[in-house]
Design a protein around this motif. Structure first.
Motif, PDB file in Angstrom:
ATOM      1  N   ALA A 166     -59.322  -8.164  11.886  1.00 14.02           N
ATOM      2  CA  ALA A 166     -59.988  -8.069  13.538  1.00 14.02           C
ATOM      3  C   ALA A 166     -61.025  -7.832  13.886  1.00 14.02           C
ATOM      4  O   ALA A 166     -60.937  -6.247  13.331  1.00 14.02           O
ATOM      5  CB  ALA A 166     -58.096  -8.303  14.482  1.00 14.02           C
ATOM      6  N   PHE A 167     -61.453  -7.689  14.992  1.00  7.38           N
ATOM      7  CA  PHE A 167     -62.158  -6.907  15.949  1.00  7.38           C
ATOM      8  C   PHE A 167     -62.245  -7.477  17.581  1.00  7.38           C
ATOM      9  O   PHE A 167     -62.524  -8.418  17.738  1.00  7.38           O
ATOM     10  CB  PHE A 167     -64.162  -7.219  15.238  1.00  7.38           C
ATOM     11  N   GLY A 168     -63.626  -6.281  18.309  1.00 12.03           N
ATOM     12  CA  GLY A 168     -62.906  -6.464  19.077  1.00 12.03           C
ATOM     13  C   GLY A 168     -64.866  -6.314  19.584  1.00 12.03           C
ATOM     14  O   GLY A 168     -64.635  -4.692  19.246  1.00 12.03           O
ATOM     15  N   GLN A 222     -55.445 -13.029  20.891  1.00 12.95           N
ATOM     16  CA  GLN A 222     -55.265 -13.254  19.336  1.00 12.95           C
ATOM     17  C   GLN A 222     -53.233 -13.635  19.199  1.00 12.95           C
ATOM     18  O   GLN A 222     -52.882 -14.249  18.390  1.00 12.95           O
ATOM     19  CB  GLN A 222     -55.128 -11.531  18.457  1.00 12.95           C
ATOM     20  N   PHE A 251     -52.746  -2.149  16.715  1.00 15.32           N
ATOM     21  CA  PHE A 251     -52.818  -3.435  16.661  1.00 15.32           C
ATOM     22  C   PHE A 251     -53.310  -3.958  14.780  1.00 15.32           C
ATOM     23  O   PHE A 251     -53.762  -4.610  14.376  1.00 15.32           O
ATOM     24  CB  PHE A 251     -52.945  -5.006  17.594  1.00 15.32           C
ATOM     25  N   THR A 252     -53.995  -3.046  14.191  1.00 11.19           N
ATOM     26  CA  THR A 252     -55.000  -2.769  13.468  1.00 11.19           C
ATOM     27  C   THR A 252     -54.589  -1.515  12.127  1.00 11.19           C
ATOM     28  O   THR A 252     -54.317  -0.188  12.879  1.00 11.19           O
ATOM     29  CB  THR A 252     -56.252  -2.447  13.332  1.00 11.19           C
ATOM     30  N   SER A 310     -57.927  -8.907  22.916  1.00 14.46           N
ATOM     31  CA  SER A 310     -56.894  -9.070  21.667  1.00 14.46           C
ATOM     32  C   SER A 310     -55.740  -9.604  22.240  1.00 14.46           C
ATOM     33  O   SER A 310     -55.252 -10.312  21.224  1.00 14.46           O
ATOM     34  CB  SER A 310     -56.722  -7.654  21.980  1.00 14.46           C
ATOM     35  N   PHE A 319     -56.288   2.271  16.216  1.00 12.48           N
ATOM     36  CA  PHE A 319     -55.572   1.355  16.915  1.00 12.48           C
ATOM     37  C   PHE A 319     -54.012   0.597  16.487  1.00 12.48           C
ATOM     38  O   PHE A 319     -54.031   0.436  15.570  1.00 12.48           O
ATOM     39  CB  PHE A 319     -56.682  -0.136  17.368  1.00 12.48           C
ATOM     40  N   GLY A 334     -64.373  -1.933  18.153  1.00 14.03           N
ATOM     41  CA  GLY A 334     -63.797  -1.690  17.080  1.00 14.03           C
ATOM     42  C   GLY A 334     -63.004  -2.523  16.345  1.00 14.03           C
ATOM     43  O   GLY A 334     -62.863  -4.098  16.236  1.00 14.03           O
ATOM     44  N   ALA A 335     -62.042  -2.646  15.519  1.00 17.38           N
ATOM     45  CA  ALA A 335     -61.953  -3.619  13.623  1.00 17.38           C
ATOM     46  C   ALA A 335     -61.013  -2.475  12.764  1.00 17.38           C
ATOM     47  O   ALA A 335     -60.360  -1.407  13.367  1.00 17.38           O
ATOM     48  CB  ALA A 335     -63.011  -4.002  12.883  1.00 17.38           C
ATOM     49  N   GLY A 336     -60.455  -3.702  12.070  1.00 18.18           N
ATOM     50  CA  GLY A 336     -59.358  -3.134  10.954  1.00 18.18           C
ATOM     51  C   GLY A 336     -58.637  -4.735  10.690  1.00 18.18           C
ATOM     52  O   GLY A 336     -59.381  -5.579  10.807  1.00 18.18           O
ATOM     53  N   ARG A 371     -60.994  -3.048  33.528  1.00 20.11           N
ATOM     54  CA  ARG A 371     -60.417  -1.349  33.298  1.00 20.11           C
ATOM     55  C   ARG A 371     -60.376  -0.947  34.719  1.00 20.11           C
ATOM     56  O   ARG A 371     -61.877  -1.148  35.472  1.00 20.11           O
ATOM     57  CB  ARG A 371     -60.734  -0.793  31.937  1.00 20.11           C
ATOM     58  N   GLU A 384     -63.528 -11.066  20.280  1.00 22.01           N
ATOM     59  CA  GLU A 384     -62.578 -10.745  19.715  1.00 22.01           C
ATOM     60  C   GLU A 384     -62.699 -11.404  18.785  1.00 22.01           C
ATOM     61  O   GLU A 384     -63.186 -12.784  19.168  1.00 22.01           O
ATOM     62  CB  GLU A 384     -61.239 -11.109  20.755  1.00 22.01           C
ATOM     63  N   GLN A 415     -65.875  -8.662  26.239  1.00 25.03           N
ATOM     64  CA  GLN A 415     -66.178  -8.795  24.650  1.00 25.03           C
ATOM     65  C   GLN A 415     -65.828  -9.876  24.365  1.00 25.03           C
ATOM     66  O   GLN A 415     -65.112 -10.972  24.631  1.00 25.03           O
ATOM     67  CB  GLN A 415     -64.136  -7.832  25.000  1.00 25.03           C
ATOM     68  N   HIS A 450     -57.934  -5.567  27.765  1.00 26.02           N
ATOM     69  CA  HIS A 450     -59.611  -6.114  26.384  1.00 26.02           C
ATOM     70  C   HIS A 450     -59.088  -7.779  25.981  1.00 26.02           C
ATOM     71  O   HIS A 450     -58.142  -8.045  26.828  1.00 26.02           O
ATOM     72  CB  HIS A 450     -58.989  -5.459  24.819  1.00 26.02           C
TER      73      HIS A 450
HETATM   74  N1  DAH Z   1     -58.794  -4.347  21.756  1.00 33.80           N
HETATM   75  C1  DAH Z   1     -59.798  -3.002  21.758  1.00 33.80           C
HETATM   76  C2  DAH Z   1     -60.551  -2.579  23.037  1.00 33.80           C
HETATM   77  O1  DAH Z   1     -60.451  -3.165  24.455  1.00 33.80           O
HETATM   78  C3  DAH Z   1     -60.706  -3.159  20.775  1.00 33.80           C
HETATM   79  C4  DAH Z   1     -60.340  -3.469  19.331  1.00 33.80           C
HETATM   80  C5  DAH Z   1     -60.058  -3.038  18.259  1.00 33.80           C
HETATM   81  C6  DAH Z   1     -60.023  -4.544  19.338  1.00 33.80           C
HETATM   82  C7  DAH Z   1     -59.898  -3.682  17.230  1.00 33.80           C
HETATM   83  C8  DAH Z   1     -59.950  -5.286  17.783  1.00 33.80           C
HETATM   84  C9  DAH Z   1     -59.420  -4.662  16.590  1.00 33.80           C
HETATM   85  O2  DAH Z   1     -59.181  -6.898  17.611  1.00 33.80           O
HETATM   86  O3  DAH Z   1     -58.886  -4.422  15.361  1.00 33.80           O
HETATM   87  O4  DAH Z   1     -60.809  -1.230  22.952  1.00 33.80           O
END
Ligand code: DAH
Length: 344
Positions: free
Chosen positions: A312-314, A180, A257-258, A177, A255, A289-291, A201, A217, A215, A175
């Motif tokens: 953060a989000f991805g 970050q 990390f969030t 992330s 997740f 995804g986010a948080g 993957r 991010e 992605q 990902h």
């Molecule tokens: N890294 C996650 C994935 O690949 C996606 C993601 C979710 C990124 C939440 C983020 C986050 O920065 O806060 O499934």
């Protein structure tokens, strides 16, 4: 030798001479054509003599026939040579001359790949909100891809079943992330960045999975940020990309990390949220995804979690491109099918 044969041979010799003299004064293609009709045409003397061959005595036919064949070959050869001379002369005369009235050649200028186009659109939205663009390596180590992001050592996505390892230490990032982590290790808050990039993957290929994908991010760190800011930003983003009236929702998720974490759905543009095959009857489609950034992640990069807060989000670029352009198979993005690509 019969008189008839003698006459035929004499006529053949005379014809050869006459054709040669006539050819010497042929000055253009029209005259050449007249020459051809006269000496090689259906009503030519040569043709008449050839027909008369059958009335000669058997014994004299071969010699007479040979003489006629030679004459025909000679005349045809001469015709070809003169024709080539004219063609060469014509080409020579045309050299260096340009016909300005001819239509020009339209160059094929190509177009952006739909993934690139979609990324540019995502980037346009976030850069307008003051986000800058960061990037990081596609070959990562476990620390940046997992450890610093609070994945426990036995987390299933660390498994070689899901992640493409280069060796014990290095892997193809799963990902965006980890960037970050790289950004926070090299910059002090406040900050806001987006990170476009390729991810990998160990997925089997089907209509919605490909081992390589993209992605974007997002990370924002400041001292007064709420989940409401995140949701408002992504709601505006959904309308920007998918059109006014597009709804979005947070669906609780996990997740490492969030905290809290959510998956981000947008209302299905195909059925307007009613439910259809595109959205699997749900009326919603997941795009990200986010948080809120987990305090452990802040600690891992040396930020004080009491002082800073972030979201953060991805998001999946293929996913967004498929919804936006109505593409029903992810493989189309990577097959370099000209007919597909020309539509963008
Ligand atoms: N890294 C996650 C994935 O690949 C996606 C993601 C979710 C990124 C939440 C983020 C986050 O920065 O806060 O499934």
């Amino acid at each position: 030798m019969t008189d008839e044969t003698r006459k035929l041979l004499a006529e053949t010799t005379a014809l050869k001479k006459a054709a040669g003299e006539a050819a010497a004064s042929v000055a253009d293609e029209k005259e050449l054509e007249r020459w051809r009709v006269k000496f090689l045409g259906r009503k030519s003397a040569l043709s008449r003599l050839s027909k008369s061959l059958s009335s000669l005595p058997e014994a004299e036919k071969p010699a007479a026939g040979r003489a006629l064949n030679e004459l025909r070959a000679e005349l045809e050869g001469r015709y070809g040579r003169i024709q080539r001379q004219f063609a060469e002369k014509k080409a020579e005369a045309g050299k260096g001359r340009i016909d300005y009235t001819l239509p020009g050649i339209t160059p094929a200028i190509g177009s952006l790949h739909p993934i690139t186009k979609t990324y540019y659109e995502i980037a346009a939205f976030f850069t307008a909100l003051g986000f800058s663009i960061a990037d990081g390596p596609e070959v990562e180590d476990e620390f940046h891809n997992f450890g610093a992001l609070n994945f426990p050592p036995d987390h299933p996505s660390r498994d070689a079943q899901d992640t493409l390892y280069i060796n014990d230490e290095w892997l193809l990032r799963t990902h965006t992330s980890p960037v970050q982590v790289r950004v926070m290790l090299s910059q002090e808050p406040p900050l806001r960045v987006i990170v476009p990039g390729r991810c990998y993957r160990a997925d089997a290929v089907d209509a919605s999975h490909y081992p390589v994908f993209h992605q974007v991010e997002g990370l924002l760190v400041d001292d007064n940020v709420s989940l409401g800011d995140l949701k408002g930003t992504l709601a505006a983003f959904a309308e920007y990309v998918f059109g006014p009236g597009t709804k979005m929702r947070f669906r609780p998720h996990f997740f490492p990390f969030t905290e809290p974490s959510a998956e981000v759905d947008v209302s299905c543009a195909v059925c307007d949220g009613v439910g259809c095959p595109t959205c699997g009857g749900k009326g919603w489609l997941e795009i990200a995804g986010a948080g809120m950034v987990h305090p452990s992640v802040f600690r891992n990069v040396g930020y004080d979690p009491e002082r800073w807060v972030g979201y953060a989000f991805g998001m999946g670029v293929e996913r967004i491109a498929m919804l936006k352009y109505g593409v029903n198979d992810i493989r189309l993005f990577y097959e370099n099918d000209f007919a597909f690509l020309q539509q963008f």
